[in-house]
Design a protein around this motif. Structure first.
Motif, short mmCIF file in Angstrom:
data_model
loop_
_atom_site.label_atom_id
_atom_site.label_comp_id
_atom_site.label_asym_id
_atom_site.label_seq_id
_atom_site.Cartn_x
_atom_site.Cartn_y
_atom_site.Cartn_z
N PRO A 23 -0.21 8.20 10.96
CA PRO A 23 0.82 9.20 10.64
C PRO A 23 1.20 9.16 9.16
N VAL A 24 1.39 10.31 8.58
CA VAL A 24 1.74 10.38 7.16
C VAL A 24 3.08 9.70 6.90
N SER A 25 3.95 9.68 7.90
CA SER A 25 5.26 9.04 7.75
C SER A 25 5.13 7.54 7.47
N VAL A 26 4.06 6.93 7.99
CA VAL A 26 3.86 5.49 7.79
C VAL A 26 3.63 5.20 6.30
N ILE A 27 2.80 6.03 5.67
CA ILE A 27 2.51 5.83 4.25
C ILE A 27 3.75 6.13 3.41
N ILE A 28 4.44 7.22 3.74
CA ILE A 28 5.64 7.58 2.99
C ILE A 28 6.68 6.46 3.10
N THR A 29 6.83 5.89 4.30
CA THR A 29 7.78 4.80 4.51
C THR A 29 7.40 3.59 3.66
N GLU A 30 6.10 3.25 3.62
CA GLU A 30 5.64 2.09 2.85
C GLU A 30 5.88 2.31 1.35
N LEU A 31 5.67 3.54 0.91
CA LEU A 31 5.95 3.86 -0.49
C LEU A 31 7.43 3.71 -0.79
N MET A 32 8.27 4.17 0.15
CA MET A 32 9.72 4.08 -0.03
C MET A 32 10.18 2.62 -0.08
N LYS A 33 9.55 1.76 0.73
CA LYS A 33 9.89 0.34 0.71
C LYS A 33 9.68 -0.25 -0.67
N ASN A 34 8.70 0.29 -1.37
CA ASN A 34 8.37 -0.20 -2.70
C ASN A 34 9.04 0.60 -3.81
N GLY A 35 10.03 1.41 -3.43
CA GLY A 35 10.81 2.12 -4.44
C GLY A 35 10.20 3.41 -4.93
N VAL A 36 9.21 3.95 -4.20
CA VAL A 36 8.55 5.18 -4.62
C VAL A 36 8.86 6.29 -3.63
N LEU A 37 9.49 7.35 -4.12
CA LEU A 37 9.77 8.51 -3.27
C LEU A 37 8.63 9.50 -3.43
N ALA A 38 7.91 9.78 -2.34
CA ALA A 38 6.75 10.67 -2.42
C ALA A 38 6.74 11.59 -1.21
N THR A 39 6.30 12.82 -1.43
CA THR A 39 6.17 13.78 -0.34
C THR A 39 4.72 13.82 0.12
N VAL A 40 4.47 14.56 1.18
CA VAL A 40 3.14 14.63 1.76
C VAL A 40 2.12 15.21 0.79
N ASN A 41 2.57 16.09 -0.12
CA ASN A 41 1.63 16.75 -1.05
C ASN A 41 1.53 16.07 -2.41
N GLU A 42 2.28 15.00 -2.62
CA GLU A 42 2.20 14.32 -3.92
C GLU A 42 0.94 13.48 -4.01
N ARG A 43 0.43 13.38 -5.24
CA ARG A 43 -0.81 12.65 -5.47
C ARG A 43 -0.50 11.23 -5.96
N ILE A 44 -1.28 10.28 -5.50
CA ILE A 44 -1.21 8.91 -5.99
C ILE A 44 -2.62 8.51 -6.42
N ASP A 45 -2.73 7.59 -7.37
CA ASP A 45 -4.07 7.24 -7.83
C ASP A 45 -4.69 6.16 -6.93
N PHE A 46 -5.95 5.83 -7.22
CA PHE A 46 -6.70 4.91 -6.37
C PHE A 46 -6.02 3.54 -6.27
N ASP A 47 -5.55 3.02 -7.43
CA ASP A 47 -4.93 1.69 -7.42
C ASP A 47 -3.67 1.66 -6.56
N THR A 48 -2.87 2.72 -6.67
CA THR A 48 -1.65 2.81 -5.86
C THR A 48 -2.00 2.84 -4.37
N ALA A 49 -2.97 3.69 -4.03
CA ALA A 49 -3.39 3.81 -2.62
C ALA A 49 -3.88 2.47 -2.10
N SER A 50 -4.64 1.73 -2.92
CA SER A 50 -5.17 0.43 -2.50
C SER A 50 -4.04 -0.56 -2.23
#
Length: 585
Positions: A23-50
């Motif tokens: 679920p996309v909510s899982v990734i958004i939640t993990e980003l939020m835990k790390n202080g990053v607010l991101a929406t479903v359409n926002e782009r992140i680079d390879f290092d961030t995704a890893s």
């Protein structure tokens, strides 16, 4: 066994969730835990995704997709006799203040130098001039180090580089950079030694420096054409243009005028009453008013087609720089344009390119950004900024230059950017994110200034890039912690104890090294063991109180201590001073 998922350099949050089948909510939640607010359409680079996937409980590993998209390269030369002869495109490059724009002024009569802020070219400008009944297109590229990206782009647009070197100054950092760009782009170089009439001019020294950088003059047995000129007195200008046309003849420059028009966007900006305006260089085909054009993620029906001199024209042939209006959105600096048969096809191609490239002006979260956020031990202080500039090329240069100031302790964070005048949206963004607005050649109205004051937003406008960079550097420097600098003074060998109290010690001894003084601090050692760190309050030589004692002299010393110090004869006391030093980048 973990599955391997290939992704490109950047990916939207939604697409990553789809590829991982979570679920996309899982990734958004993990980003939020790390202080990053991101929406479903926002782009992140390879290092961030890893990093994020590594913290998730999923059996998947990311791998960078090595199938890179083809980089738009200069089209191969047409064979002799094929296509139509075209004018040469010449980039004028060199170190700042060596006279590039003044030389162009002398060639074209454009009177550009006096209009440039601080006498420094701020973005690529294109001109066309006639010599011996033949056209030559010139690109004036910025010389300041902050415009490296634009200069490199300028070298890739051209057939020939005129490298301007001041006779009284010689080879400088940006000269070497221009040489490297030209060689990388595989274009011919003609050296114009300028300011030959100036006191201190040393032409032979310049030639020697050129030869040391793989540009051996023809008269010394090499292949580099060198022309001596004075932009101020217009000396040697005709000879320089003759050499340009001679090299063009040898290269036999040609283009196919019968194909659909293609070329490159070399500048783009917003203009009141005209909307998005682009300066483009036609590379092939004939560009006509009313044509449908695609440039990256936007398209246009060409409403106005003008020569860069401002004169309206009906069509433009290869190697012609033109000013265009009619774009739906601002095209990006460096986008390749293509003329297509219909508006429907233009819209479709632009939509596909936009979906692939992401929204223009959006600042993607990078792995470096995320690491700074999630690494709790890394105390990076960030300066939030919003950047506005007059043209796309300058915007990129400003942002790249400010990010180059980043260190392990302080860094700029670009929360927003764009081309054009400062808007209410920019003010609101800066207010909510506690950002400084840096405007480069961008206008702001009285209403905007009042709004900035009301919202307590710092709005800083510049028209010279190094002044903007210096201002940001000062802001970052102010966020650096002061440095405590320790200076060792001297050493005392204790030979007598006069008083030991709870918070005071008085002793006597001999200075065996350096000079001891007050006020100062001292560390008490017994053999190699450190006993205490104390404050020196008084020095006495004989019956007289003194400020310092030299090596070999006897003295009495008073210390203040935080706790009782059991000092003994034979102990060693090392004196030092500490100063608080304000640090700068």
């Amino acid at each position: 066994m973990a599955q391997t998922v290939k992704i490109d350099n950047s990916i939207t949050v939604g697409t990553l969730a789809e590829k991982l089948d979570i679920p996309v909510s899982v990734i958004i939640t993990e980003l939020m835990k790390n202080g990053v607010l991101a929406t479903v359409n926002e782009r992140i680079d390879f290092d961030t995704a890893s990093i994020i996937v590594g913290e998730l409980d999923v059996e998947a590993e990311l791998e960078l997709n090595e199938e890179k998209e083809e980089v738009t390269k200069r089209k191969p030369k047409l064979e002799a006799g094929v296509g139509d002869s075209r004018p040469p495109v010449v980039a004028v490059m060199g170190h700042v203040d060596h006279g590039k724009t003044s030389l162009l002024d002398a060639i074209t009569g454009a009177k550009v130098a006096s209009g440039e802020a601080g006498g420094i070219t701020q973005h690529i400008s294109a001109y066309q001039t006639e010599h011996n009944k033949r056209l030559i297109t010139f690109l004036d590229t910025p010389g300041h180090e902050a415009f490296a990206a634009i200069r490199e782009h300028g070298a890739h647009l051209t057939d020939l580089v005129v490298l301007v070197v001041a006779a009284d100054d010689g080879i400088k950092p940006q000269t070497l950079e221009a040489i490297r760009f030209a060689k990388k782009a595989d274009v011919k170089i003609i050296v114009a030694i300028n300011k030959i009439d100036k006191e201190g001019a040393d032409i032979n020294r310049v030639k020697q420096e050129l030869s040391e950088n793989e540009l051996m003059p023809e008269e010394w047995g090499g292949e580099t054409v060198i022309v001596e000129v004075s932009a101020k007195n217009k000396q040697g200008i005709d000879n320089l243009l003759d050499m340009v046309l001679l090299v063009a003849d040898v290269e036999d420059l040609r283009a196919d005028e019968k194909t659909a028009a293609t070329g490159l966007i070399i500048e783009a900006h917003m203009e009141q009453g005209r909307g998005p305006v682009a300066i483009a260089l036609v590379e092939a085909g004939i560009l006509r008013k009313g044509a449908f054009m695609v440039a990256g993620g936007t398209y246009a029906k060409i409403r106005n087609l003008e020569h860069t001199s401002g004169k309206e024209i009906a069509e433009a042939k290869p190697s012609t720089p033109v000013v265009l209006t009619g774009f739906k959105e601002l095209p990006r600096f460096g986008d390749e344009f293509l003329v297509v048969p219909s508006e429907k096809e233009a819209r479709s191609k632009a939509s596909s390119a936009s979906a692939k490239g992401g929204a223009e002006g959006k600042q993607d979260m990078t792995g470096g950004d995320l690491i700074r956020i999630i690494d709790k031990k890394n105390k990076v202080t960030e300066l939030n900024i919003v950047v506005k500039a007059d043209v796309q090329g300058s915007l990129k240069s400003v942002i790249d230059s400010l990010r180059a100031l980043n260190t392990d302790e302080v860094a700029v964070r670009v929360v927003g950017s764009g081309v054009g005048n400062i808007t209410e949206t920019d003010i609101h963004l800066a207010a909510t994110s506690n950002s400084i607005i840096y405007a480069f050649n961008s206008g702001n109205s009285d209403t905007i200034r009042r709004l900035a004051v009301r919202d307590n937003v710092s709005l800083r406008a510049f028209n010279i890039i190094y002044e903007l960079i210096d201002d940001c550097k000062q802001e970052l420097s102010a966020r650096l912690e002061d440095e405590i600098v320790r200076t060792d003074l001297g050493r005392l060998l204790v030979k007598g104890i006069f008083k030991i109290a709870k918070e005071e010690v008085i002793c006597g001894g001999e200075v065996t090294k350096g000079v001891i003084s007050v006020p100062s601090r001292a560390i008490v050692f017994r053999n190699d063991e450190q006993l205490a760190d104390v404050v020196t309050t008084k020095l006495q030589r004989g019956p007289q109180e003194t400020k310092e004692v030299q090596t070999g002299e006897m003295c009495g010393v008073s210390f203040s201590t935080e706790s009782r110090l059991d000092l003994q004869e034979g102990d060693r006391i090392e004196f030092y001073k500490e100063e608080t030093v304000t640090r700068t980048l």
